[in-house]
Design a protein around this motif. Structure first.
Motif: not given
Length: 359
Positions: A330-356
Motif C-alpha cells: 500500500r505504501s507503494l500504491a503509486h507504482l501499482g502492486f495490486h492484483a492484476a485484472s483477470p486473464t486466462s492463459f494471458g487473455r483478458p477475462v471480462a467478469l460478469e455476475a455468474h459468468a465470465a
C-alpha cells in the motif's frame, strides 16, 4: 543501479526447456529439447543474468536464471539447492540487497530455509504476497462463479477446493479465508493426511472444512485453487464440475490451454499475477508482458523498494507477514502492486455476475 533498493529474482526453465531458455537468448530456441535436457543435468553450468528490471523508470534489479529445469529440480534436490545457492551468490555479486526465489527454486530450498544462515543478502520466497494476492483473487471470483443446482445450493455457500493446501502458500491462503470469512466452505486437498488434519483443525472453528488426499475431491467444487508444485500432474477436464472456475497459481502450470477447448464451460484464471504498470524487463523476459509480474517477484521488489532489511518469508509465511507485506504494498500504491485484472492463459477475462467471457 544503486545498492539501495536493489533486488534479484531467481527463475529456472520450466516444462519446455527450449522455449524458456529462448527467453534469455532467442537463438537458444533453435537447439533441440533433448540436448538441453542432457546438458542441464550433466554440465555444471553457471547462473545467468538474463534480464534487468526497471520500475518507475529506475533500474532496480536483475532476473537470474538457474540452469536447471523444473523436472531436474524436483528429481535432484541436492544438486538443485547447490545451483540455487550459486544463483544467490550471483545476486550478491550484482549488488542486490534482497533475493527472491521464483517457482521451484523456493521449493527445493524448503521455502528458502536452507539459505537462512546467509548474512550477505536478505532472502524471501515471495509466498506472503502470493497468498495475499491469491486471497484477493478468490474474493474477486466468488461472486462470479457459475450457479449450479445441487452443488452451490448446499447451505447456500460456494464450495472452494484448495489443491496443495498444506504447502507454504496453501496454508496461508486457507488461514486467510478462515480468518476473514466470506461464507465459502472449503475442501483442502494435499497428499499428507497428518498435515491436512492439523490444518483443518486449526481453522475448523471459523470455516466449514473437509479434507481429501485425491484430486477427485474437486469434482463438485465451484472454485478450484491450484497451489501445488508439480512439473507433471495436470488438472484435467475429467476432474471438474460443469461451470467450474479454476484459479491456477502454479509455476510450472498445473493446467493446460487444452482445457479451453475440451471444457468450454470451465474458466481458468491465471493466479498470483500482480499489476506494476511501469515494470519493464530488459534483455529477457519471464513469460508475462510489461507491467505484470508474479506475486513472488512483486514481494521481492516491495521489500527492496521499501527498505526492508533481513530475511522475510522463509518456509510458511505467517499471517502477520501477509499483513506486513500488504501494508508495504500500500505504501507503494503509486507504482501499482495490486492484483492484476483477470486473464486466462494471458487473455483478458471480462467478469460478469455468474459468468465470465474471455475477450
Amino acid at each position: 543501479m544503486s545498492e539501495t533498493g536493489a533486488f534479484a529474482f531467481t527463475v529456472h526453465p520450466r516444462a519446455r526447456l527450449r522455449e524458456d531458455l529462448a527467453r534469455a537468448w532467442r537463438p537458444l530456441g533453435l537447439v533441440p529439447e533433448r540436448v538441453y535436457d542432457t546438458a542441464l543435468r550433466r554440465l555444471p553450468l553457471p547462473p545467468v543474468t538474463m534480464a534487468g528490471v526497471q520500475i518507475g523508470g529506475e533500474r532496480v534489479g536483475h532476473v537470474v536464471l538457474v540452469p536447471f529445469g523444473a523436472r531436474h529440480l524436483l528429481a535432484h534436490v541436492d544438486e538443485g539447492r547447490r545451483r540455487v545457492s550459486r544463483a544467490v551468490d550471483r545476486a550478491v555479486a550484482l549488488g542486490a540487497d534482497v533475493v527472491g526465489l521464483g517457482a521451484l527454486t523456493a521449493t527445493v530450498t524448503a521455502g528458502g530455509l536452507t539459505l537462512r544462515e546467509r548474512t550477505d543478502i536478505a532472502v524471501t520466497n515471495g509466498n506472503a504476497f502470493t497468498a495475499a494476492i491469491v486471497e484477493d483473487q478468490i474474493r474477486m471470483l466468488l461472486p462470479h462463479v457459475s450457479s449450479r443446482a445441487g452443488v452451490s445450493s448446499r447451505r447456500g455457500r460456494p464450495h472452494v477446493a484448495i489443491v496443495g493446501a498444506t504447502g507454504s502458500v496453501g496454508t496461508a491462503v486457507t488461514k486467510l479465508l478462515a480468518r476473514d470469512g466470506g461464507g465459502a466452505r472449503l475442501t483442502l486437498v494435499a497428499r499428507t493426511e497428518g498435515r491436512l488434519k492439523a490444518l483443518a483443525a486449526a481453522v475448523a472453528d471459523d470455516v466449514d472444512v473437509d479434507i481429501a488426499q485425491s484430486i477427485g475431491a474437486v469434482r463438485d467444487a465451484d472454485l478450484v485453487v491450484l497451489l501445488t508444485a508439480s512439473a507433471d500432474a495436470l488438472l484435467g477436464p475429467e476432474h471438474l464440475a460443469t461451470g467450474a472456475v479454476v484459479l491456477d497459481a502454479t509455476q510450472p502450470r498445473n493446467t493446460s490451454p487444452a482445457l479451453a477447448s475440451t471444457r468450454p464451460d470451465v474458466l481458468v484464471v491465471d493466479g498470483g499475477i500482480v499489476s506494476i504498470p511501469s515494470l519493464r524487463l530488459t534483455g529477457g523476459e519471464i513469460g508475462l508482458p510489461d507491467g505484470r509480474s508474479y506475486a513472488c517477484f512483486a514481494e521481492t521488489a516491495i521489500l527492496a523498494l521499501s527498505g526492508h532489511s533481513g530475511h522475510f518469508s522463509l518456509g510458511n509465511p505467517t499471517l502477520e507477514q501477509v499483513d506486513a507485506i500488504r501494508e508495504r504494498a500500500r505504501s507503494l500504491a503509486h507504482l501499482g502492486f495490486h492484483a492484476a485484472s483477470p486473464t486466462s492463459f494471458g487473455r483478458p477475462v471480462a467478469l460478469e455476475a455468474h459468468a465470465a467471457v474471455i475477450v
